[in-house]
Structure formats: C-alpha cells, structure tokens
Design a protein around this motif. Structure first.
Motif, PDB file in Angstrom:
ATOM      1  N   ASN A  91      11.799   3.383  -1.834  1.00  0.00           N
ATOM      2  CA  ASN A  91      11.953   4.402  -2.882  1.00  0.00           C
ATOM      3  C   ASN A  91      10.588   4.741  -3.459  1.00  0.00           C
ATOM      4  OD1 ASN A  91      11.708   2.041  -4.479  1.00  0.00           O
ATOM      5  ND2 ASN A  91      13.464   2.504  -5.768  1.00  0.00           N
ATOM      6  N   GLY A  92      10.541   5.823  -4.226  1.00  0.00           N
ATOM      7  CA  GLY A  92       9.242   6.251  -4.737  1.00  0.00           C
ATOM      8  C   GLY A  92       9.344   7.316  -5.816  1.00  0.00           C
ATOM      9  N   SER A  93       8.217   7.518  -6.503  1.00  0.00           N
ATOM     10  CA  SER A  93       8.077   8.560  -7.534  1.00  0.00           C
ATOM     11  C   SER A  93       6.580   8.802  -7.677  1.00  0.00           C
ATOM     12  CB  SER A  93       8.641   8.069  -8.880  1.00  0.00           C
ATOM     13  OG  SER A  93       7.874   6.959  -9.332  1.00  0.00           O
ATOM     14  N   THR A  94       6.213   9.803  -8.487  1.00  0.00           N
ATOM     15  CA  THR A  94       4.780  10.078  -8.645  1.00  0.00           C
ATOM     16  C   THR A  94       4.348   9.996 -10.107  1.00  0.00           C
ATOM     17  OG1 THR A  94       4.830  12.456  -9.097  1.00  0.00           O
ATOM     18  CG2 THR A  94       5.017  11.799  -6.785  1.00  0.00           C
ATOM     19  N   THR A  95       3.042   9.788 -10.295  1.00  0.00           N
ATOM     20  CA  THR A  95       2.518   9.758 -11.666  1.00  0.00           C
ATOM     21  C   THR A  95       2.426  11.179 -12.242  1.00  0.00           C
ATOM     22  OG1 THR A  95       0.286   9.808 -10.758  1.00  0.00           O
ATOM     23  CG2 THR A  95       1.155   7.648 -11.393  1.00  0.00           C
ATOM     24  N   MET A 149       0.849  -1.191   0.000  1.00  0.00           N
ATOM     25  CA  MET A 149       0.000   0.000   0.000  1.00  0.00           C
ATOM     26  C   MET A 149       0.884   1.239   0.000  1.00  0.00           C
ATOM     27  SD  MET A 149      -3.143  -1.203   2.422  1.00  0.00           S
ATOM     28  CE  MET A 149      -2.426  -2.641   3.175  1.00  0.00           C
ATOM     29  N   ASP A 150       1.919   1.191  -0.837  1.00  0.00           N
ATOM     30  CA  ASP A 150       2.836   2.322  -0.966  1.00  0.00           C
ATOM     31  C   ASP A 150       2.409   3.247  -2.100  1.00  0.00           C
ATOM     32  OD1 ASP A 150       3.452   0.101  -2.705  1.00  0.00           O
ATOM     33  OD2 ASP A 150       5.257   1.152  -3.326  1.00  0.00           O
ATOM     34  N   HIS A 151       1.252   2.986  -2.687  1.00  0.00           N
ATOM     35  CA  HIS A 151       0.827   3.736  -3.863  1.00  0.00           C
ATOM     36  C   HIS A 151       0.462   5.189  -3.535  1.00  0.00           C
ATOM     37  CE1 HIS A 151       0.380  -0.516  -4.600  1.00  0.00           C
ATOM     38  NE2 HIS A 151       0.032  -0.359  -5.858  1.00  0.00           N
ATOM     39  N   GLY A 152       0.395   5.536  -2.245  1.00  0.00           N
ATOM     40  CA  GLY A 152       0.073   6.919  -1.860  1.00  0.00           C
ATOM     41  C   GLY A 152       1.096   7.915  -2.365  1.00  0.00           C
ATOM     42  N   ILE A 153       2.357   7.511  -2.467  1.00  0.00           N
ATOM     43  CA  ILE A 153       3.359   8.414  -3.071  1.00  0.00           C
ATOM     44  C   ILE A 153       3.111   8.485  -4.572  1.00  0.00           C
ATOM     45  CG2 ILE A 153       5.781   8.516  -3.827  1.00  0.00           C
ATOM     46  CD1 ILE A 153       6.704   8.282  -1.130  1.00  0.00           C
ATOM     47  N   THR A 154       2.902   7.350  -5.188  1.00  0.00           N
ATOM     48  CA  THR A 154       2.777   7.292  -6.654  1.00  0.00           C
ATOM     49  C   THR A 154       1.516   8.006  -7.136  1.00  0.00           C
ATOM     50  OG1 THR A 154       3.494   5.009  -6.258  1.00  0.00           O
ATOM     51  CG2 THR A 154       3.159   5.681  -8.543  1.00  0.00           C
ATOM     52  N   MET A 155       0.381   7.669  -6.487  1.00  0.00           N
ATOM     53  CA  MET A 155      -0.911   8.098  -7.046  1.00  0.00           C
ATOM     54  C   MET A 155      -1.723   8.983  -6.118  1.00  0.00           C
ATOM     55  SD  MET A 155      -2.018   4.314  -8.164  1.00  0.00           S
ATOM     56  CE  MET A 155      -1.224   3.435  -9.462  1.00  0.00           C
ATOM     57  N   GLY A 156      -1.265   9.170  -4.895  1.00  0.00           N
ATOM     58  CA  GLY A 156      -2.035   9.940  -3.920  1.00  0.00           C
ATOM     59  C   GLY A 156      -2.953   9.034  -3.116  1.00  0.00           C
ATOM     60  N   ALA A 157      -3.852   9.680  -2.371  1.00  0.00           N
ATOM     61  CA  ALA A 157      -4.727   8.925  -1.460  1.00  0.00           C
ATOM     62  C   ALA A 157      -5.893   8.335  -2.245  1.00  0.00           C
ATOM     63  CB  ALA A 157      -5.218   9.827  -0.344  1.00  0.00           C
ATOM     64  N   VAL A 158      -5.583   7.346  -3.069  1.00  0.00           N
ATOM     65  CA  VAL A 158      -6.604   6.719  -3.921  1.00  0.00           C
ATOM     66  C   VAL A 158      -7.518   5.817  -3.087  1.00  0.00           C
ATOM     67  CG1 VAL A 158      -5.226   6.827  -6.050  1.00  0.00           C
ATOM     68  CG2 VAL A 158      -4.981   4.855  -4.516  1.00  0.00           C
ATOM     69  N   GLU A 159      -8.593   5.368  -3.727  1.00  0.00           N
ATOM     70  CA  GLU A 159      -9.574   4.485  -3.078  1.00  0.00           C
ATOM     71  C   GLU A 159      -8.856   3.353  -2.339  1.00  0.00           C
ATOM     72  OE1 GLU A 159     -12.071   2.629  -5.958  1.00  0.00           O
ATOM     73  OE2 GLU A 159     -13.184   1.486  -4.432  1.00  0.00           O
ATOM     74  N   GLY A 160      -9.237   3.146  -1.092  1.00  0.00           N
ATOM     75  CA  GLY A 160      -8.636   2.068  -0.291  1.00  0.00           C
ATOM     76  C   GLY A 160      -7.510   2.565   0.602  1.00  0.00           C
ATOM     77  N   LEU A 161      -6.941   3.717   0.250  1.00  0.00           N
ATOM     78  CA  LEU A 161      -5.811   4.220   1.050  1.00  0.00           C
ATOM     79  C   LEU A 161      -6.180   5.423   1.907  1.00  0.00           C
ATOM     80  CD1 LEU A 161      -2.842   3.982  -1.506  1.00  0.00           C
ATOM     81  CD2 LEU A 161      -3.668   2.276   0.125  1.00  0.00           C
ATOM     82  N   VAL A 162      -7.409   5.959   1.739  1.00  0.00           N
ATOM     83  CA  VAL A 162      -7.808   7.113   2.554  1.00  0.00           C
ATOM     84  C   VAL A 162      -7.939   6.649   3.999  1.00  0.00           C
ATOM     85  CG1 VAL A 162      -9.586   8.851   2.927  1.00  0.00           C
ATOM     86  CG2 VAL A 162      -8.937   8.213   0.592  1.00  0.00           C
ATOM     87  N   ASP A 163      -8.806   5.664   4.219  1.00  0.00           N
ATOM     88  CA  ASP A 163      -8.907   5.046   5.550  1.00  0.00           C
ATOM     89  C   ASP A 163      -8.031   3.783   5.528  1.00  0.00           C
ATOM     90  OD1 ASP A 163      -9.521   3.963   7.972  1.00  0.00           O
ATOM     91  OD2 ASP A 163     -11.668   3.701   7.582  1.00  0.00           O
ATOM     92  N   ILE A 164      -6.728   3.995   5.500  1.00  0.00           N
ATOM     93  CA  ILE A 164      -5.789   2.871   5.332  1.00  0.00           C
ATOM     94  C   ILE A 164      -5.844   1.939   6.542  1.00  0.00           C
ATOM     95  CG2 ILE A 164      -3.722   4.030   6.268  1.00  0.00           C
ATOM     96  CD1 ILE A 164      -2.136   2.771   3.916  1.00  0.00           C
ATOM     97  N   GLU A 165      -6.231   2.508   7.705  1.00  0.00           N
ATOM     98  CA  GLU A 165      -6.316   1.686   8.916  1.00  0.00           C
ATOM     99  C   GLU A 165      -7.317   0.549   8.720  1.00  0.00           C
ATOM    100  OE1 GLU A 165      -6.350   4.962   8.819  1.00  0.00           O
ATOM    101  OE2 GLU A 165      -5.006   5.778  10.355  1.00  0.00           O
TER     102      GLU A 165
END
Ligand SMILES: CC(=O)[C@@H](O)[C@H](O)C[C@H](N)C(=O)O
Ligand SMILES: O=CC(=O)COP(=O)(O)O
Length: 263
Positions: A77-81, A23-39
């Motif tokens: 490591n990371g990058s963004t779209t 669930m590291d996609h928050g750097i790549t794509m932002g707080a997309v569906e599923g990662l807003v309430d990551i808890e």
C-alpha cells in the motif's frame, strides 16, 4: 507454521534476526537521495549484510539482479506526502502480484489511531488471509499514528504491535519508543518478532544507538530505510547496523565495523 512460511521467513532473516532495508519511499516522497540509482543502493546494503530489501512491486525488475541473494519483500500500500492525506495508504497490489514479482514476503502499512484505521484493519486482515493460503509471510508496518496519538508512546506502540498479531501478521514493524526499557513494554505486548523503523536520517552514532537500544528491549531487528539508504556509505552503515542486529555488538564496536571510527 507451514514449511513454505518457515522457509520464506528464513530468506528474509538470519537466525531469527531481521535487517530489512525498506525502499518503498519513492511513492511517498519521490526519487529522493539513495533511490535514484536504487540498483547501486540495493547492491551496497545487501553487500553490507541486509537480510532483505523491500520495494513496491513496480521496482522489482530493478531489484533482483542487484540484491546479492538477499530476500525480497513487496510492499502493498502507499500514499504521498503531497497528496491530501499521507495517512490514507491505499492498496497497491495483492499477495499474488507480489509472488509474480518474485517476493519472499509482503508488507502492509497500517496507521493505528488514524481516521483510516478501520479500512486498513480490514485490508490487512484480507492480506494475511490471502498470504496464509500462499505460505507467504506478512510484515505488518504497524505505526501508532493519528491526530491524538503520541507516536513514541510505548502503550500506543504496544497496542499497534498486538493488533498486527491479532490480524495474523508474521513479523511486525513499529516506531521506536526512545530507550530499551520502554521498548520492552512494546515487545512484551506480542509474540511476533518486532522490528523498528528508523525515521529520518540521524548521525551514525544516533542510528547505531537506536538499534542497540531496541535490541536491548528485545527487538528482533530493524526495518530501517532512510538512515541506511540515504547514507553516503550505505554498505558501511548496513555493516554497522548488522553488527548490532546479527552479532550483538555494542555501539563502539558497531561503528568500527562500519568503518566510521578509527579501529
Ligand atoms: C515518511 C514516514 O513517516 C515513514 O513512516 C514512511 O511512511 C515509511 C514508509 N516506508 C513510506 O514511505 O511509506
Ligand atoms: O517502509 C518504511 C520503513 O520500514 C521505515 O522507513 P524509515 O525511513 O526507516 O522510517
């Protein structure tokens, strides 16, 4: 293998099979569906049978209380779209930072075939050396990805997974070649456990068929993100994928285990 490395590998797997939910996609794509309430997503996927979850280290405080004793992998490591070049993943932390964040293992993304491959080779080699000193497993996310690379070509994927072994990784994730027979050519390129990425979310059947195909091609499991964390029922789809990875279930049986078809 040192006792520490072996103990930590056991914390992110079950009987040498891996169901990792990155669930590291928050750097790549932002707080997309599923990662807003990551808890609640972490609680769901680990209740459904995930062996480990994976995030960037800044998210660690939101992980530990919700992971139901599953393992924890910190991605480094990371990058963004939206940046100039998504292939140009930059280092976001060290093995020591990951240990401080409570990690059982670390992961690192490398795009084999991209313009950034030389830097990423150097960085992954440095990370595996640092992690080895700490007895910390390294999951290399070795994609075949670049201007003239076919991302699902078994030869290119085989090259990527072999590179991860040569650089000292302990587990390698790569793309799926599309069927079990061709994936066997990927897994036979290395002695490391090979797990597949999921890519963008498909139907429940497509997800389970992909996992079944990979396991038939001697994969050791999955590092499957969006197909699981963007599902309406992350616990159910984790349960279905777990049935294949951990219990060798067929497609119909796995779908039933997830609650997706009539029993
Ligand atoms: C968005 C993608 O194509 C994936 O391969 C990501 O790079 C996977 C990774 N977890 C990320 O978000 O960086
Ligand atoms: O870290 C990312 C992965 O391991 C794969 O993510 P995906 O969303 O399944 O492609």
């Amino acid at each position: 293998m040192t006792a520490g490395l072996s103990a930590r590998l056991d914390r992110i797997s079950t009987n040498d099979r891996y169901l990792i939910v990155p669930m590291d996609h928050g750097i790549t794509m932002g707080a997309v569906e599923g990662l807003v309430d990551i808890e609640s997503t972490i609680d769901g996927v680990t209740s459904g049978g995930a062996d480990a979850v994976l995030t960037q280290r800044g998210i660690a405080p939101r992980v530990h209380e919700n992971k139901n004793d599953a393992g924890y992998i910190v991605h480094l490591n990371g990058s963004t779209t939206i940046g100039p070049d998504e292939s140009d993943k930059r280092v976001t932390g060290t093995a020591e930072d990951a240990v401080r964040a409570g990690a059982d293992a670390v992961s690192f993304h490398i795009n084999v075939g991209s313009d950034h491959e030389p830097d990423q080779i150097e960085e992954l080699a440095e990370l595996t050396a640092d992690a080895e000193r700490l007895g910390l497993p390294v999951l290399a996310m070795a994609y075949a990805r670049g201007p003239s690379v076919d991302e699902s070509d078994p030869e290119a994927l085989g090259h990527a997974v072999r590179l991860a072994e040569e650089l000292g990784a302990d587990v390698v994730k790569t793309g799926y070649s599309g069927d079990g027979d061709s994936f066997e050519r990927v897994t036979e390129s290395t002695r490391l456990p090979v797990v597949i990425a999921g890519g963008s979310k498909g139907t429940d059947r497509e997800t389970v068929e992909m996992v079944r195909g990979a396991m038939d091609g001697d994969a050791a499991g999955v590092s499957m993100g969006r197909s699981i964390f963007q599902h309406d029922d992350p616990e159910g789809i984790a349960r279905a994928v777990s049935a294949v990875v951990h219990d060798d279930a067929g497609v119909e049986e796995a779908l039933r285990a997830g609650g997706f078809v009539e029993a």
